[in-house]
Design an enzyme around this catalytic site. Structure first.
Site, mmCIF file in Angstrom:
data_model
loop_
_atom_site.group_PDB
_atom_site.id
_atom_site.type_symbol
_atom_site.label_atom_id
_atom_site.label_comp_id
_atom_site.label_asym_id
_atom_site.label_seq_id
_atom_site.Cartn_x
_atom_site.Cartn_y
_atom_site.Cartn_z
ATOM 1 N N HIS A 125 0.836 -1.205 0.000
ATOM 2 C CA HIS A 125 0.000 0.000 0.000
ATOM 3 C C HIS A 125 0.868 1.250 0.000
ATOM 4 C CE1 HIS A 125 -3.290 -2.727 1.150
ATOM 5 N NE2 HIS A 125 -4.111 -1.757 0.823
ATOM 6 N N LYS A 157 -0.902 4.779 4.651
ATOM 7 C CA LYS A 157 -1.826 3.834 5.299
ATOM 8 C C LYS A 157 -1.353 3.590 6.723
ATOM 9 C CE LYS A 157 -3.992 -0.703 4.772
ATOM 10 N NZ LYS A 157 -5.332 -0.149 5.065
#
Length: 284
Positions: free
Chosen positions: A173, A177
């Site tokens: 990601h 995040k």
């Protein structure tokens, strides 16, 4: 909330309205003929009272940004208090793991159906919310990933787990995040573990010269790895190994718009639920 709601459309509140996912949700809701944006919640400093459409470059939407989540939920709940079952408002939440539990519980308490895209809820919190929503008769959905392609990957992973004893999961990601591993990766592992088997039986006495280099280990033996880099959006790979072969399943999200069909599907179906469900596959 400055625009009078229209009774025949689904009234939608977006929490985390100015974030990257929240902005995509607002675009999708505004573009859906059967939905009406009635609330935009965000705690970004200096944005209180600003029209959310103007803040996102969408033009005037006549919905002001507010940091008062409970006040917004109360207002939209009161606007629909006489509409009866199946006609309540929906809150879509893309905020932060530190507040998602409180946000979800508040929505249920006000009779607003939560659709939760924020990951980071613990199993204990999820269980508590499911019990609370059932007692309140307010359906909701906690969705680790809104992509139909990801649901297909998870189902394929669960099927492949029957035939392989060795498997590891990697999720990648963007570096903003907050939680690791991702809720999507955890959900994938949970589906693979429904077989009740143990994975990755030890064949050597392993040791790590750098702690954590082999990833996190679940009680089932599955190993989960998390990567965080700018330039990534959301990606997941499940690799199975057996003598003489490997089998790899991978899903790549190129743009956050990929999630919007799943978000709209949840908005349209969540009001018919009697309690909180977990996973997009429960609504497909």
């Amino acid at each position: 909330m400055t625009e009078a709601p229209t009774a025949d459309r689904i009234h939608v509140v977006v929490a985390g309205a100015l974030g990257r996912m929240g902005a995509e949700v607002i675009k999708a809701v505004v573009g859906a003929e059967d939905c009406q944006l009635v609330g935009a919640i965000d705690t970004t400093p200096g944005k209180e009272g600003v029209d959310v459409g103007e803040a996102l470059g969408l033009g005037v939407l006549n919905v002001a940004v507010t940091a008062d989540l409970e006040g917004c939920l109360c207002a939209v709940s009161q606007a629909l208090r006489d509409k009866g079952p199946g006609a309540g408002a929906v809150m879509v939440d893309f905020t932060h793991p530190s507040v998602v539990y409180a946000n979800t519980r508040a929505a249920i308490a006000y009779g607003v159906h939560p659709v939760i895209g924020t990951t980071g809820l613990s199993p204990e919190q999820l269980q508590d919310l499911q019990v609370f929503s059932e007692k309140a008769s307010v359906g909701g959905a906690v969705i680790p990933n809104f992509s139909v392609g990801m649901v297909l990957l998870q189902q394929a992973s669960a099927a492949a787990a029957r035939f392989y004893d060795h498997a590891e999961l990697t999720e990648l990601h963007h570096n903003r995040k907050a939680d690791a591993p991702s809720g999507t990766c955890i959900k994938t592992a949970e589906l693979m573990e429904e077989l009740g088997k143990t994975f990755n039986p030890a064949e050597v006495d392993e040791h790590e010269s750098l702690e954590g280099s082999r990833g996190g280990v679940r009680p089932s033996g599955l190993r989960l790895h998390s990567l965080r880099l700018p330039g990534l959006v959301a990606h997941q790979e499940v690799m199975f190994g057996a003598p003489g072969e490997t089998y790899t399943l991978r899903h790549d999200t190129i743009d956050r718009s990929a999630y919007m069909p799943g978000v709209l599907l949840c908005i349209r179906k969540v009001r018919q639920l009697g309690a909180l469900v977990y996973g997009l596959e429960r609504l497909l």
